[in-house]
Design a protein around this motif. Structure first.
Motif, PDB file in Angstrom:
ATOM      1  N   ILE A  24     -90.764  11.393 -21.854  1.00 25.83           N
ATOM      2  CA  ILE A  24     -91.002  11.003 -20.495  1.00 25.83           C
ATOM      3  C   ILE A  24     -90.182   9.804 -20.069  1.00 25.83           C
ATOM      4  O   ILE A  24     -89.852   9.690 -18.901  1.00 25.83           O
ATOM      5  CB  ILE A  24     -92.497  10.828 -20.170  1.00 25.83           C
ATOM      6  N   ARG A  25     -90.253   8.863 -20.695  1.00 25.94           N
ATOM      7  CA  ARG A  25     -89.726   7.475 -20.248  1.00 25.94           C
ATOM      8  C   ARG A  25     -88.155   7.547 -20.158  1.00 25.94           C
ATOM      9  O   ARG A  25     -87.643   7.220 -19.113  1.00 25.94           O
ATOM     10  CB  ARG A  25     -89.966   6.528 -21.487  1.00 25.94           C
TER      11      ARG A  25
ATOM     12  N   GLY B  99     -86.775   7.845 -16.376  1.00 28.46           N
ATOM     13  CA  GLY B  99     -85.563   6.742 -16.309  1.00 28.46           C
ATOM     14  C   GLY B  99     -84.220   7.126 -15.706  1.00 28.46           C
ATOM     15  O   GLY B  99     -83.531   6.439 -14.855  1.00 28.46           O
ATOM     16  N   SER B 100     -83.945   8.520 -15.997  1.00 27.89           N
ATOM     17  CA  SER B 100     -82.745   9.023 -15.271  1.00 27.89           C
ATOM     18  C   SER B 100     -82.891   9.479 -13.559  1.00 27.89           C
ATOM     19  O   SER B 100     -81.749   9.570 -13.219  1.00 27.89           O
ATOM     20  CB  SER B 100     -82.510  10.522 -15.833  1.00 27.89           C
TER      21      SER B 100
ATOM     22  N   PHE C 119     -93.948   2.985 -14.458  1.00 24.13           N
ATOM     23  CA  PHE C 119     -92.621   2.335 -14.236  1.00 24.13           C
ATOM     24  C   PHE C 119     -92.453   0.934 -14.572  1.00 24.13           C
ATOM     25  O   PHE C 119     -91.540   0.445 -15.568  1.00 24.13           O
ATOM     26  CB  PHE C 119     -92.028   2.332 -12.799  1.00 24.13           C
ATOM     27  N   ALA C 120     -93.559  -0.002 -13.948  1.00 23.57           N
ATOM     28  CA  ALA C 120     -93.676  -1.223 -14.257  1.00 23.57           C
ATOM     29  C   ALA C 120     -94.027  -1.700 -15.902  1.00 23.57           C
ATOM     30  O   ALA C 120     -93.263  -2.483 -16.441  1.00 23.57           O
ATOM     31  CB  ALA C 120     -94.756  -1.924 -13.352  1.00 23.57           C
ATOM     32  N   ARG C 121     -94.649  -0.683 -16.652  1.00 20.46           N
ATOM     33  CA  ARG C 121     -95.329  -0.867 -17.914  1.00 20.46           C
ATOM     34  C   ARG C 121     -94.166  -0.446 -18.897  1.00 20.46           C
ATOM     35  O   ARG C 121     -93.899  -1.112 -19.758  1.00 20.46           O
ATOM     36  CB  ARG C 121     -96.521  -0.287 -18.029  1.00 20.46           C
ATOM     37  N   TYR C 122     -93.844   0.814 -18.691  1.00 19.96           N
ATOM     38  CA  TYR C 122     -92.848   1.496 -19.601  1.00 19.96           C
ATOM     39  C   TYR C 122     -91.502   1.440 -19.496  1.00 19.96           C
ATOM     40  O   TYR C 122     -90.672   1.480 -20.258  1.00 19.96           O
ATOM     41  CB  TYR C 122     -93.309   2.977 -19.828  1.00 19.96           C
TER      42      TYR C 122
END
Length: 196
Positions: A107-108, A112-113, A161-164
């Motif tokens: 998922i990250r 992220g893409s 978004f902020a965390r991972y």
């Protein structure tokens, strides 16, 4: 007369899954911009035409990879139960999916893409609206369920978004319980409170 075989895999459901797994691996490793139909085909040991047959385009492949990486059915479990505690349940389940060693890295990388390519961002917008917000809206009583659902989904996505992806402190080092206590009430307000 028998046709000669190229040694590449034919178009079976298992082939589609092999292509999808190769695509997810490529999007994880190389992002949207670095993933190509030919590269995915090579990794899955199929002809590029077969990738196009199953997925239609790179965007179709990314959409399928996003859906394969984001276990929506696992998030749907949070919808069962009393709506007065839905914000807490949804926040906790969302964090668990992102933190899972099976789904989290995929998922990250795939999410992220989306910042790098407008096509990937559009696919994510469609996914967020259709697969996340719409089922959530259908479970909500009261007024403006679509608006409420997208606000809650945006809160959860921003937290992720902020965390991972950005590892913003102290959010990145907070425990799941701390985040549920901090973020769950905001999600709950979007779901059932006064939107002003």
């Amino acid at each position: 007369m028998e046709s000669s075989k190229t040694g590449r895999r034919p178009g079976t459901p298992q082939t589609r899954e092999a292509i999808l797994e190769a695509a997810i691996a490529s999007f994880v490793e190389s992002g949207y911009g670095g993933t190509t139909i030919r590269g995915v085909a090579r990794a899955a040991d199929v002809d590029p035409a077969l990738v196009m047959h199953f997925f239609g385009s790179k965007d179709g492949l990314f959409d399928a990879a996003l859906r394969g990486a984001m276990p929506v059915q696992e998030l749907a479990v949070a919808l069962a139960g009393d709506v007065s505690s839905l914000g807490e349940r949804l926040t906790r389940r969302y964090l668990e999916v992102w933190e899972s060693p099976e789904t989290g890295p995929r998922i990250r990388a795939i999410v992220g893409s989306i910042a790098s390519t407008p096509a990937a961002a559009q696919i994510m917008r469609d996914f967020m609206s259709g697969e996340l917000a719409t089922p959530l809206a259908k479970s909500l009583p009261g007024d403006q369920p679509e608006r409420r659902a997208i606000l809650a989904a945006a809160q959860l996505m921003g937290m992720a978004f902020a965390r991972y992806l950005l590892a913003v402190e102290p959010m990145a080092s907070m425990t799941t319980d701390e985040l549920v206590i901090s973020v769950g009430p905001s999600v709950q307000r979007y779901l059932t409170g006064d939107l002003g």
